[in-house]
Design an enzyme around this catalytic site. Structure first.
Site, mmCIF file in Angstrom:
data_model
loop_
_atom_site.group_PDB
_atom_site.id
_atom_site.type_symbol
_atom_site.label_atom_id
_atom_site.label_comp_id
_atom_site.label_asym_id
_atom_site.label_seq_id
_atom_site.Cartn_x
_atom_site.Cartn_y
_atom_site.Cartn_z
ATOM 1 N N THR A 214 0.847 -1.196 0.000
ATOM 2 C CA THR A 214 0.000 0.000 0.000
ATOM 3 C C THR A 214 0.884 1.249 0.000
ATOM 4 O O THR A 214 2.085 1.160 -0.283
ATOM 5 C CB THR A 214 -0.986 -0.038 1.192
ATOM 6 O OG1 THR A 214 -1.908 1.060 1.070
ATOM 7 C CG2 THR A 214 -0.285 0.069 2.538
ATOM 8 N N ASN A 215 0.329 2.396 0.281
ATOM 9 C CA ASN A 215 1.109 3.638 0.295
ATOM 10 C C ASN A 215 0.556 4.565 1.374
ATOM 11 O O ASN A 215 -0.401 4.227 2.061
ATOM 12 C CB ASN A 215 1.079 4.295 -1.090
ATOM 13 C CG ASN A 215 -0.339 4.566 -1.530
ATOM 14 O OD1 ASN A 215 -1.047 5.355 -0.928
ATOM 15 N ND2 ASN A 215 -0.765 3.879 -2.592
ATOM 16 N N ARG A 216 1.184 5.735 1.498
ATOM 17 C CA ARG A 216 0.865 6.612 2.624
ATOM 18 C C ARG A 216 -0.290 7.573 2.356
ATOM 19 O O ARG A 216 -0.464 8.525 3.108
ATOM 20 C CB ARG A 216 2.089 7.458 2.973
ATOM 21 C CG ARG A 216 3.234 6.697 3.550
ATOM 22 C CD ARG A 216 4.346 7.692 3.841
ATOM 23 N NE ARG A 216 5.577 7.048 4.191
ATOM 24 C CZ ARG A 216 5.880 6.634 5.421
ATOM 25 N NH1 ARG A 216 5.015 6.784 6.392
ATOM 26 N NH2 ARG A 216 7.034 6.063 5.672
ATOM 27 N N SER A 217 -1.026 7.398 1.284
ATOM 28 C CA SER A 217 -2.103 8.352 0.995
ATOM 29 C C SER A 217 -3.109 8.406 2.155
ATOM 30 O O SER A 217 -3.599 7.379 2.610
ATOM 31 C CB SER A 217 -2.832 7.925 -0.286
ATOM 32 O OG SER A 217 -3.995 8.706 -0.435
ATOM 33 N N ALA A 281 -4.322 7.283 -4.688
ATOM 34 C CA ALA A 281 -2.924 6.894 -4.932
ATOM 35 C C ALA A 281 -2.931 5.422 -5.297
ATOM 36 O O ALA A 281 -3.000 4.552 -4.425
ATOM 37 C CB ALA A 281 -2.097 7.155 -3.682
#
Ligand SMILES: Cc1cc2nc3c(=O)[nH]c(=O)nc-3n(C[C@H](O)[C@H](O)[C@H](O)COP(=O)(O)O)c2cc1C
Length: 407
Positions: A214-217, A281
């Protein structure tokens, strides 16, 4: 304050509550009246301990309303008529007490009833001692108001009436005026009858049943765009990965996790969409295979190699499937030269607008953003501003492009 003309003929209800900053509302009433608005002042009883109603009356050319049972007009529903007719309600200063009453839907005085009976945008400009502002009860009340779409003009830091220093001073009158202007502009409902699809937040690509890529969005930008589009009168669908945010009221929310789910959700909405704003994102790569069982250290040893493959190209799928009238807006978050990347993306993907965002500084989860709008008409760089303000500017741009409101 720019563009004051939009206030001409608009009914602005100015609520004044019992704060030491009540005298500053006199200046606000005067400015709004000078801008051509009909300013109807509603004071709480406590407020009259601080400023005489006559001061407001003399500057707004209207009697000030205070009492619920004094018969504002000859109709039975006098206690709600101001709320029903208002183009905007601004409460400045708002005490901790008023913030609490509004958060809980009280209708125990004329100001509270006016707000409760209104569908107009509500702006609250709190003023109080720092400890009251920081108190968990006030924080929760402010958060509840925000979640309901109330615009909160944060108090400023500095010396307070008590002589202490801290956050709690009523915001500068110019900031409150700017918010009024913005709310009235948004209420002109430039996107009435339009359908806007917004994607937000991160995607989750599974590795095994418990692990994901995943990502930090944080989703804040997409959620702000959804709220701003709703304020402008649009029917909004928010397709969102998991976030810690409350769903904006009045918006249809479609939860997704994977890129494929996001793509399918957007494509399902596409036939009715006037604009699609791709603020999520989206992971570029996901695991080539998802392990059906949890991967175990004891089986993997000291090293593990994960084979990644490209996820579906959602933007291209959306651009390929859209009808001729559907606007597609992309986001480009980059650490290098986001504008150059956005220009490339605009051309390669056939988008209408790209919002370029420099993420070299910590923007994930932050409340502000510094973006550039890139389109075939050129680039427009915005100064650093709150995400909700970026969102409103973007919604204005979308409204300009998709034309007049539909009846
Ligand atoms: C001198 C004085 C100044 C006050 N200033 C504030 C203030 O700035 N903010 C606030 O939340 N309450 C303030 N209060 C307390 C409120 O007046 C009190 O909570 C009152 O019940 C608010 O009523 P209202 O919200 O209906 O106007 C002050 C009280 C006094 C006596």
């Amino acid at each position: 304050m720019n563009d004051l003309g939009i206030l001409k003929g608009k009914l602005v209800v100015l609520g004044v509550s019992g704060s030491i900053a009540a005298y500053k509302a006199v200046e606000l009433a005067r400015h709004l009246t000078q801008a051509g608005a009909a300013v109807q002042v509603v004071m709480t009883r406590s407020a009259t301990e601080f400023v005489q109603p006559l001061t407001f009356q003399a500057l707004t050319y209207r009697p000030v309303e205070i009492e619920m049972f004094s018969g504002i007009d000859d109709r039975a529903a006098g206690h709600v008529s101001m709320g029903v007719n208002a183009d905007c309600i601004v409460i400045a200063p708002a005490t901790a007490h008023v913030v609490a009453r509004l958060a809980h839907g009280f209708a125990d005085d004329l100001l509270a009833t006016t707000v409760l009976a209104s569908s107009a945008p509500v702006i609250v400009a709190p003023a109080m001692e720092t400890h009251m502002w920081q108190n968990a009860a006030t924080r929760a009340n402010v958060a509840a108001l925000r979640a309901r779409g109330v615009r909160v003009v944060e108090p400023e830091s500095g010396e307070l009436a008590s002589g202490m220093r801290g956050q709690g001073r009523l915001a500068a009158i110019e900031r409150i005026e700017a918010e009024v202007l913005d709310a009235v502009r948004a209420r002109s409902r430039r996107l009435a009858g339009r359908c806007i699809v917004v994607t937000a937040g991160p995607t989750l690509e599974p590795i095994d049943p418990v692990r994901v890529i995943t990502n930090r969005s944080s989703g804040k930008m997409g959620y702000a765009i959804a709220s701003a589009a709703r304020d402008a009168g649009a029917e909004v669908t928010l397709i969102t990965g998991p976030t810690a945010l409350d769903a904006p009221y009045g918006v249809r929310v479609v939860p997704i996790e994977t890129v494929a789910e996001l793509r399918d959700a957007v494509l399902a909405c596409l036939p009715d969409a006037d604009a699609v704003v791709m603020a999520a994102a989206i992971a570029d790569y996901g695991a080539a295979e998802m392990s059906p069982a949890k991967l175990k250290k004891k089986d993997l040893g000291d090293e593990m190699t994960l084979r990644l493959v490209r996820t579906p190209d959602v933007l291209s799928a959306v651009v390929g499937a859209r009808g001729s009238g559907t606007l597609v807006v992309g986001f480009k978050a980059e650490t290098g030269d986001p504008v150059a990347e956005a220009e490339r993306m605009l051309k390669e993907k056939g988008l209408d607008l790209v919002v370029a965002n420099d993420v070299s500084e910590d923007v994930f989860g932050s409340e502000t953003d510094e973006v550039t709008f890139v389109s075939v008409d050129g680039t427009e760089r915005l100064e650093r501003m709150p995400k909700i303000e970026v969102a409103r500017r973007l919604v204005e741009k979308i409204a300009e492009r998709i034309g007049q409101p539909r009846s």
